[in-house]
Design a protein around this motif. Structure first.
Motif, mmCIF file in Angstrom:
data_model
loop_
_atom_site.group_PDB
_atom_site.id
_atom_site.type_symbol
_atom_site.label_atom_id
_atom_site.label_comp_id
_atom_site.label_asym_id
_atom_site.label_seq_id
_atom_site.Cartn_x
_atom_site.Cartn_y
_atom_site.Cartn_z
ATOM 1 N N UNK A 69 32.131 -73.167 -15.505
ATOM 2 C CA UNK A 69 31.646 -72.547 -14.286
ATOM 3 C C UNK A 69 30.443 -71.648 -14.417
ATOM 4 N N UNK A 70 30.111 -71.215 -15.621
ATOM 5 C CA UNK A 70 28.943 -70.352 -15.806
ATOM 6 C C UNK A 70 28.437 -70.497 -17.229
ATOM 7 N N UNK A 71 27.182 -70.114 -17.437
ATOM 8 C CA UNK A 71 26.605 -70.187 -18.772
ATOM 9 C C UNK A 71 27.379 -69.284 -19.728
ATOM 10 N N UNK A 72 27.723 -68.081 -19.277
ATOM 11 C CA UNK A 72 28.448 -67.148 -20.146
ATOM 12 C C UNK A 72 29.793 -67.725 -20.574
ATOM 13 N N UNK B 250 22.656 -76.780 -32.509
ATOM 14 C CA UNK B 250 21.683 -76.495 -31.457
ATOM 15 C C UNK B 250 22.009 -77.282 -30.191
ATOM 16 N N UNK B 251 22.501 -78.512 -30.358
ATOM 17 C CA UNK B 251 22.815 -79.343 -29.203
ATOM 18 C C UNK B 251 23.944 -78.744 -28.368
ATOM 19 N N UNK B 252 24.879 -78.054 -29.017
ATOM 20 C CA UNK B 252 25.956 -77.399 -28.266
ATOM 21 C C UNK B 252 25.395 -76.357 -27.316
ATOM 22 N N UNK B 253 24.448 -75.560 -27.796
ATOM 23 C CA UNK B 253 23.817 -74.538 -26.948
ATOM 24 C C UNK B 253 22.982 -75.207 -25.869
ATOM 25 N N UNK B 254 22.236 -76.246 -26.227
ATOM 26 C CA UNK B 254 21.379 -76.934 -25.263
ATOM 27 C C UNK B 254 22.192 -77.521 -24.117
ATOM 28 N N UNK B 255 23.378 -78.024 -24.408
ATOM 29 C CA UNK B 255 24.226 -78.587 -23.365
ATOM 30 C C UNK B 255 24.640 -77.509 -22.367
ATOM 31 N N UNK B 256 25.023 -76.343 -22.854
ATOM 32 C CA UNK B 256 25.418 -75.242 -21.972
ATOM 33 C C UNK B 256 24.242 -74.786 -21.114
ATOM 34 N N UNK B 257 23.061 -74.691 -21.708
ATOM 35 C CA UNK B 257 21.871 -74.259 -20.968
ATOM 36 C C UNK B 257 21.492 -75.286 -19.918
ATOM 37 N N UNK C 132 21.606 -74.140 -11.025
ATOM 38 C CA UNK C 132 20.693 -73.188 -10.405
ATOM 39 C C UNK C 132 20.935 -71.775 -10.872
ATOM 40 N N UNK C 133 21.720 -71.655 -11.948
ATOM 41 C CA UNK C 133 22.071 -70.340 -12.473
ATOM 42 C C UNK C 133 20.877 -69.684 -13.165
ATOM 43 N N UNK C 134 20.075 -70.483 -13.842
ATOM 44 C CA UNK C 134 18.867 -70.001 -14.504
ATOM 45 C C UNK C 134 17.744 -71.001 -14.286
#
Length: 229
Positions: free
Chosen positions: A85-88, A138-145, A152-154
């Protein structure tokens, strides 16, 4: 890599046995790597611990370095980047899973051994670690971003994905291997810090927009008309 790939229900005969053999080999490789390091690790050690013939290893991995890197990297394929539900929330879930993996002595020790060897051999072991293991993390972080951008969160221009991945992955690994176990308090603190940075960026972007609107469109003064005659 987006979310973890699901196993197909339709498997060719023999597939479960192949998977079981590979799991035994990679688990043995991580343990040998953690115990002995890359330099003293051998295919013979791994084969004996896994209970397979040495030729079985060489059919899959031409060298002990390729086996070592694969054995560590594949553990992170088990991290599922779910939509929370959110990036965090997404980042918290991924970081907690990565931290949990690194708390396992064989995985954490094997990763530490690879990093040590990468420092000694940056163009050999280091290159393979960057191409396989670092790419996965890195791909794990990229997926979340990417998911946060879709919500539309960021905005895309707000985040340098590679830099964010370096911060997250580097912090978790440093905590795990150098300063202590990445426990729940550490994960909470890291997420809070990242949220503070994101908020500060949002606040700065909004302030710059207000300044730009207040200034209005730029105008150029036309030259005064010259008197005739």
């Amino acid at each position: 890599m987006t979310t973890r790939a699901r196993h197909s229900r339709h498997r060719r005969p023999g597939r479960p046995r192949e998977e079981s053999t590979e799991q035994a080999i990679t688990a043995a490789a991580r343990q040998v790597l953690a115990d002995k390091g890359v330099a003293r690790m051998s295919m013979e050690h791994v084969a004996a611990k896994a209970g397979v013939a040495k030729s079985t290893l060489y059919r899959r991995w031409p060298s002990k370095v390729e086996l070592a890197v694969h054995a560590v990297a594949v553990t992170f394929d088990d991290i599922e980047v779910g939509d929370h539900g959110s990036l965090a929330a997404d980042m918290r879930s991924g970081i907690e899973e990565a931290a949990s993996l690194l708390r396992d002595p064989s995985t954490g020790g094997a990763y530490a051994a690879l990093l040590a060897e990468s420092a000694r051999d940056p163009e050999g072991v280091g290159r393979q670690v960057r191409e396989s293991l670092s790419t996965r993390l890195h791909a794990l972080v990229a997926t979340s971003v990417s998911r946060a951008i879709d919500r539309g969160e960021i905005a895309p221009e707000m985040v340098d994905v590679d830099l964010l991945a370096d911060v997250v992955v580097g912090s978790v690994m440093h905590r795990s291997l150098v300063t202590g176990v990445p426990d729940e308090a550490f994960v909470d603190g890291l997420i809070e810090l990242l949220a503070d940075v994101a908020y500060a960026r949002l606040h700065r972007a909004a302030r710059l927009q207000r300044v730009a609107r207040a200034a209005g469109p730029a105008t150029w003064a036309e030259p005064a008309a010259q008197p005739s005659g």
